[in-house]
Design an enzyme around this catalytic site. Structure first.
Site, mmCIF file in Angstrom:
data_model
loop_
_atom_site.group_PDB
_atom_site.id
_atom_site.type_symbol
_atom_site.label_atom_id
_atom_site.label_comp_id
_atom_site.label_asym_id
_atom_site.label_seq_id
_atom_site.Cartn_x
_atom_site.Cartn_y
_atom_site.Cartn_z
ATOM 1 N N GLY A 153 40.098 51.191 32.848
ATOM 2 C CA GLY A 153 39.844 52.406 33.626
ATOM 3 C C GLY A 153 38.393 52.830 33.716
ATOM 4 O O GLY A 153 38.110 54.008 33.927
ATOM 5 N N SER A 154 37.453 51.866 33.592
ATOM 6 C CA SER A 154 36.049 52.282 33.728
ATOM 7 C C SER A 154 35.724 52.654 35.177
ATOM 8 O O SER A 154 34.911 53.552 35.420
ATOM 9 C CB SER A 154 35.102 51.197 33.212
ATOM 10 N N ARG A 208 48.426 44.204 40.037
ATOM 11 C CA ARG A 208 49.673 43.771 40.665
ATOM 12 C C ARG A 208 49.493 43.789 42.173
ATOM 13 O O ARG A 208 48.688 44.553 42.691
ATOM 14 C CB ARG A 208 50.832 44.702 40.290
ATOM 15 N N LEU A 259 50.824 44.714 45.740
ATOM 16 C CA LEU A 259 51.760 45.625 46.404
ATOM 17 C C LEU A 259 52.309 44.968 47.676
ATOM 18 O O LEU A 259 51.636 44.171 48.318
ATOM 19 C CB LEU A 259 51.049 46.935 46.753
ATOM 20 N N ASN A 318 40.693 48.964 47.462
ATOM 21 C CA ASN A 318 40.682 48.228 46.201
ATOM 22 C C ASN A 318 39.251 47.808 45.902
ATOM 23 O O ASN A 318 38.431 47.708 46.814
ATOM 24 C CB ASN A 318 41.565 46.974 46.331
ATOM 25 N N HIS A 325 37.195 44.626 44.018
ATOM 26 C CA HIS A 325 37.402 43.278 43.504
ATOM 27 C C HIS A 325 36.061 42.717 43.024
ATOM 28 O O HIS A 325 35.051 42.878 43.700
ATOM 29 C CB HIS A 325 37.988 42.384 44.608
ATOM 30 N N ASP A 333 45.435 45.363 52.521
ATOM 31 C CA ASP A 333 46.505 45.007 53.456
ATOM 32 C C ASP A 333 47.558 44.206 52.690
ATOM 33 O O ASP A 333 47.555 44.203 51.460
ATOM 34 C CB ASP A 333 45.948 44.279 54.691
ATOM 35 N N GLY A 391 47.904 41.119 52.181
ATOM 36 C CA GLY A 391 47.461 39.894 51.531
ATOM 37 C C GLY A 391 46.823 40.143 50.169
ATOM 38 O O GLY A 391 46.707 41.280 49.705
ATOM 39 N N GLU A 434 29.854 47.916 40.245
ATOM 40 C CA GLU A 434 31.172 48.401 40.671
ATOM 41 C C GLU A 434 31.225 49.923 40.620
ATOM 42 O O GLU A 434 31.743 50.576 41.531
ATOM 43 C CB GLU A 434 32.279 47.830 39.768
HETATM 44 C C1 GAR Z 1 37.109 45.517 37.383
HETATM 45 O O1 GAR Z 1 36.119 44.556 37.159
HETATM 46 C C2 GAR Z 1 37.763 45.308 38.739
HETATM 47 O O2 GAR Z 1 36.864 44.890 39.721
HETATM 48 C C3 GAR Z 1 38.745 44.223 38.415
HETATM 49 O O3 GAR Z 1 39.256 44.550 37.153
HETATM 50 C C4 GAR Z 1 38.291 45.310 36.442
HETATM 51 C C5 GAR Z 1 38.914 46.605 36.027
HETATM 52 O O4 GAR Z 1 38.073 47.308 35.152
HETATM 53 N N1 GAR Z 1 39.775 44.161 39.395
HETATM 54 C C6 GAR Z 1 40.412 43.032 39.711
HETATM 55 O O5 GAR Z 1 40.176 41.976 39.210
HETATM 56 C C7 GAR Z 1 41.461 43.222 40.787
HETATM 57 N N2 GAR Z 1 42.057 41.953 41.104
HETATM 58 P P1 GAR Z 1 38.337 48.832 34.841
HETATM 59 O O6 GAR Z 1 39.804 48.947 34.428
HETATM 60 O O7 GAR Z 1 37.411 49.142 33.690
HETATM 61 O O8 GAR Z 1 38.032 49.637 36.071
#
Ligand code: GAR
Length: 209
Positions: free
Chosen positions: A12-13, A90, A92, A106, A108, A140, A142, A173
């Site tokens: 959850g950062s 996950r 959706l 989202n 990524h 979307d 995909g 991020e």
């Molecule tokens: C982040 O690096 C995010 O980009 C990635 O998981 C991490 C979550 O960190 N997301 C994915 O890989 C989605 N497929 P967080 O829980 O500290 O925000």
């Protein structure tokens, strides 16, 4: 007030960065709800500490329909306008995301369309990339395939491990996600409109924010 919900599976950062940018009680846009598919997600603790409603909805083995039905009901009941996936691990269904078109994002950890799916940082290293980054994109049906809102780039250095790349990427991020949300709320970013939609539909989606 635009009401935001965050879906998170873990640490959850990114949620924390979003909370700092859109605190509860902000008259323009506030995070009002956090949902996790994992009961032990640190994201739920962070939300509760911030005084937010934090809800665990199980994602039962082999079936997402129950999760999606419960989530859909809660999002409606709380009058949520914008849905943000932040480390939500996950996929959706197309049926779930369709009504959220233009209102679901989202983040990524790669420069999409490169390295979608799991272990994006490892994929970048194995491809011999000299840089990678993060992408905030509309969701979307995909896997990591929706239209991008914005990307930020970081270098890959000699001897990097996936963990080192992930750590370098994280501050990018945390900047990118709130920025992208502001763009969407201002009507400056929207999915490439289909012929039936037209751009006006999205430009007006968050008028007045
Ligand atoms: C982040 O690096 C995010 O980009 C990635 O998981 C991490 C979550 O960190 N997301 C994915 O890989 C989605 N497929 P967080 O829980 O500290 O925000």
């Amino acid at each position: 007030t635009r009401r935001i919900a965050v879906l998170a599976s873990g640490r959850g950062s990114n949620l924390a960065a979003l909370l700092a940018a859109f605190p509860a009680g902000d008259p323009r846009a506030e995070i009002a709800l956090v949902i996790s598919n994992r009961e032990d997600a640190l994201a739920l603790d962070r939300a509760r500490e911030a005084g937010l409603e934090a809800v665990y909805i199980p994602w039962p083995r082999g079936g997402r329909a129950a999760f999606e039905a419960a989530a859909r009901e809660l999002l409606e009941a709380r009058g949520i306008d914008l849905l943000l996936l932040a480390g939500f691990m996950r996929l959706l269904s197309g049926e779930f995301v369709a009504p959220w078109r233009g209102r679901i994002l989202n983040i990524h950890p790669s420069l999409l369309p490169l390295y979608p799916g799991l272990e994006a940082q490892r994929q970048a290293l194995e491809a011999g990339a000299t840089q990678t980054g993060c992408t905030v994109h509309f969701v979307d049906a995909g896997l990591d395939s929706g239209d991008p809102v914005l990307r930020k780039t970081v270098p890959i250095l000699q001897g990097d491990t996936p963990e080192a790349v992930a750590a370098r990427l994280l501050p990018a991020e945390h900047e990118a996600y709130p920025q992208a949300v502001r763009m969407v709320l201002a009507g400056l970013a929207f999915p490439v409109p289909t012929e039936e939609e037209g751009q006006a539909e999205f430009g007006a989606a968050f008028e007045g924010v």
